[in-house]
Scaffold this motif. Structure first.
Motif, mmCIF file in Angstrom:
data_model
loop_
_atom_site.group_PDB
_atom_site.id
_atom_site.type_symbol
_atom_site.label_atom_id
_atom_site.label_comp_id
_atom_site.label_asym_id
_atom_site.label_seq_id
_atom_site.Cartn_x
_atom_site.Cartn_y
_atom_site.Cartn_z
ATOM 1 N N GLU A 1 17.850 -11.475 7.139
ATOM 2 C CA GLU A 1 18.255 -10.112 6.796
ATOM 3 C C GLU A 1 17.089 -9.149 6.976
ATOM 4 O O GLU A 1 15.966 -9.428 6.557
ATOM 5 C CB GLU A 1 18.718 -10.090 5.333
ATOM 6 N N GLU A 2 17.363 -8.011 7.631
ATOM 7 C CA GLU A 2 16.402 -6.910 7.718
ATOM 8 C C GLU A 2 16.864 -5.830 6.755
ATOM 9 O O GLU A 2 17.981 -5.337 6.862
ATOM 10 C CB GLU A 2 16.347 -6.334 9.136
ATOM 11 N N LEU A 3 16.010 -5.489 5.798
ATOM 12 C CA LEU A 3 16.360 -4.500 4.788
ATOM 13 C C LEU A 3 16.211 -3.089 5.337
ATOM 14 O O LEU A 3 15.299 -2.815 6.124
ATOM 15 C CB LEU A 3 15.461 -4.677 3.559
ATOM 16 N N ASP A 4 17.097 -2.190 4.920
ATOM 17 C CA ASP A 4 16.989 -0.786 5.308
ATOM 18 C C ASP A 4 15.899 -0.084 4.508
ATOM 19 O O ASP A 4 15.268 0.855 4.983
ATOM 20 C CB ASP A 4 18.327 -0.064 5.097
ATOM 21 N N ILE B 1 9.088 -9.427 2.100
ATOM 22 C CA ILE B 1 9.969 -8.362 1.613
ATOM 23 C C ILE B 1 9.181 -7.066 1.421
ATOM 24 O O ILE B 1 9.588 -6.006 1.903
ATOM 25 C CB ILE B 1 10.661 -8.786 0.296
ATOM 26 N N GLU B 2 8.035 -7.144 0.726
ATOM 27 C CA GLU B 2 7.267 -5.945 0.413
ATOM 28 C C GLU B 2 6.749 -5.240 1.660
ATOM 29 O O GLU B 2 6.872 -4.020 1.791
ATOM 30 C CB GLU B 2 6.061 -6.298 -0.478
ATOM 31 N N GLU B 3 6.122 -5.998 2.568
ATOM 32 C CA GLU B 3 5.429 -5.390 3.700
ATOM 33 C C GLU B 3 6.307 -5.206 4.928
ATOM 34 O O GLU B 3 6.131 -4.235 5.665
ATOM 35 C CB GLU B 3 4.191 -6.215 4.071
ATOM 36 N N ALA B 4 7.219 -6.133 5.181
ATOM 37 C CA ALA B 4 8.008 -6.087 6.421
ATOM 38 C C ALA B 4 9.486 -5.812 6.190
ATOM 39 O O ALA B 4 10.221 -5.579 7.145
ATOM 40 C CB ALA B 4 7.842 -7.396 7.194
ATOM 41 N N GLY B 5 9.942 -5.871 4.965
ATOM 42 C CA GLY B 5 11.335 -5.581 4.675
ATOM 43 C C GLY B 5 12.304 -6.590 5.258
ATOM 44 O O GLY B 5 13.375 -6.225 5.733
ATOM 45 N N VAL B 6 11.912 -7.869 5.222
ATOM 46 C CA VAL B 6 12.813 -8.921 5.708
ATOM 47 C C VAL B 6 12.950 -10.016 4.660
ATOM 48 O O VAL B 6 12.026 -10.293 3.898
ATOM 49 C CB VAL B 6 12.348 -9.546 7.054
ATOM 50 N N ARG B 7 14.144 -10.629 4.655
ATOM 51 C CA ARG B 7 14.419 -11.791 3.809
ATOM 52 C C ARG B 7 14.803 -12.938 4.708
ATOM 53 O O ARG B 7 15.414 -12.743 5.761
ATOM 54 C CB ARG B 7 15.591 -11.506 2.872
ATOM 55 N N GLY B 8 14.484 -14.138 4.251
ATOM 56 C CA GLY B 8 14.855 -15.302 5.036
ATOM 57 C C GLY B 8 14.441 -16.580 4.346
ATOM 58 O O GLY B 8 14.158 -16.586 3.142
ATOM 59 N N ASP B 9 14.400 -17.653 5.124
ATOM 60 C CA ASP B 9 14.066 -18.975 4.595
ATOM 61 C C ASP B 9 12.744 -19.456 5.172
ATOM 62 O O ASP B 9 12.532 -19.392 6.392
ATOM 63 C CB ASP B 9 15.145 -19.995 4.983
ATOM 64 N N ILE B 10 11.896 -19.966 4.294
ATOM 65 C CA ILE B 10 10.691 -20.633 4.760
ATOM 66 C C ILE B 10 11.119 -21.983 5.317
ATOM 67 O O ILE B 10 11.785 -22.751 4.627
ATOM 68 C CB ILE B 10 9.669 -20.776 3.633
ATOM 69 N N VAL B 11 10.762 -22.227 6.569
ATOM 70 C CA VAL B 11 11.224 -23.452 7.210
ATOM 71 C C VAL B 11 10.091 -24.395 7.613
ATOM 72 O O VAL B 11 10.353 -25.541 7.957
ATOM 73 C CB VAL B 11 12.106 -23.140 8.452
ATOM 74 N N HIS B 12 8.842 -23.915 7.555
ATOM 75 C CA HIS B 12 7.747 -24.798 7.951
ATOM 76 C C HIS B 12 6.421 -24.254 7.431
ATOM 77 O O HIS B 12 6.177 -23.052 7.473
ATOM 78 C CB HIS B 12 7.696 -24.907 9.488
ATOM 79 N N PHE B 13 5.558 -25.158 6.939
ATOM 80 C CA PHE B 13 4.196 -24.796 6.542
ATOM 81 C C PHE B 13 3.314 -24.906 7.780
ATOM 82 O O PHE B 13 3.265 -25.952 8.422
ATOM 83 C CB PHE B 13 3.709 -25.746 5.432
#
Length: 179
Positions: free
Chosen positions: A124-127, A80-92
């Motif tokens: 989601e890509e944040l504006d 969120i801070e650096e790339a402005g995207v939200r999503g789900d962690i799906v794999h380590f």
């Protein structure tokens, strides 16, 4: 979380055995690619990279894992801070050690870091995001990302962690996470 502000400072940082603990992710999405004019389409994986603020080349969002959060929370926060995207962690994807010239401090004088890296499915890509004035986002195919990657250790995450997981059937992992 209406006021998005990047965390700064090192007083909350985690260290272990002389290593600064880092959390990061490879944000990704699927893009449909038409096949030879017929009705079938193939899904192309694109990964999101950001520019480095300290030189040429691109990198994945990552930063210090802090005392008041889990490693997954830290990876999501960095996205969120650096790339402005939200999503789900799906794999380590694994732990990757590296040495940083800019992250030397009293707890890790040699700048030793250990990054826990995850695959993050972007929803989601944040504006607006905390580092948007310093960062530009670039969606790239995996071969393009390998070519542009600034740090050898991040290239290794992409080639050995992400690409191997992708080839082993990541789609089923993502579909199973949609519960």
């Amino acid at each position: 979380m209406s006021d998005l502000v990047a965390r700064t400072g090192r007083h909350q940082q985690r260290y272990e055995e002389g290593y600064r603990l880092i959390a990061g992710c490879i944000p990704f999405r699927f893009r449909d690619m038409e096949q030879n004019g017929d009705d079938t389409s193939e899904k192309i994986v694109e990964v999101l990279m950001i520019n480095s603020t300290s030189g040429p080349g691109l990198l994945f969002p990552k930063g210090g894992w802090e005392n008041d959060e889990t490693v997954k929370e830290a990876a999501v926060r960095e996205a969120i801070e650096e790339a402005g995207v939200r999503g789900d962690i799906v794999h380590f994807l694994g732990y990757y050690p590296f040495k940083s010239k800019t992250l030397q401090d009293e707890f890790s004088p040699e700048g030793l870091c250990r990054a826990a890296m995850f695959a993050l499915f972007v929803k989601e890509e944040l504006d607006c995001w905390p580092e948007q004035s310093r960062r530009k986002r670039s969606w790239l195919t995996i071969p393009e990302a390998i070519e542009c990657c600034r740090h050898p250790w991040m290239r290794k995450v992409l080639e050995e962690g992400f690409s191997k997981w992708h080839e082993d059937g990541m789609v089923s992992t993502i579909n199973n996470n949609d519960d």
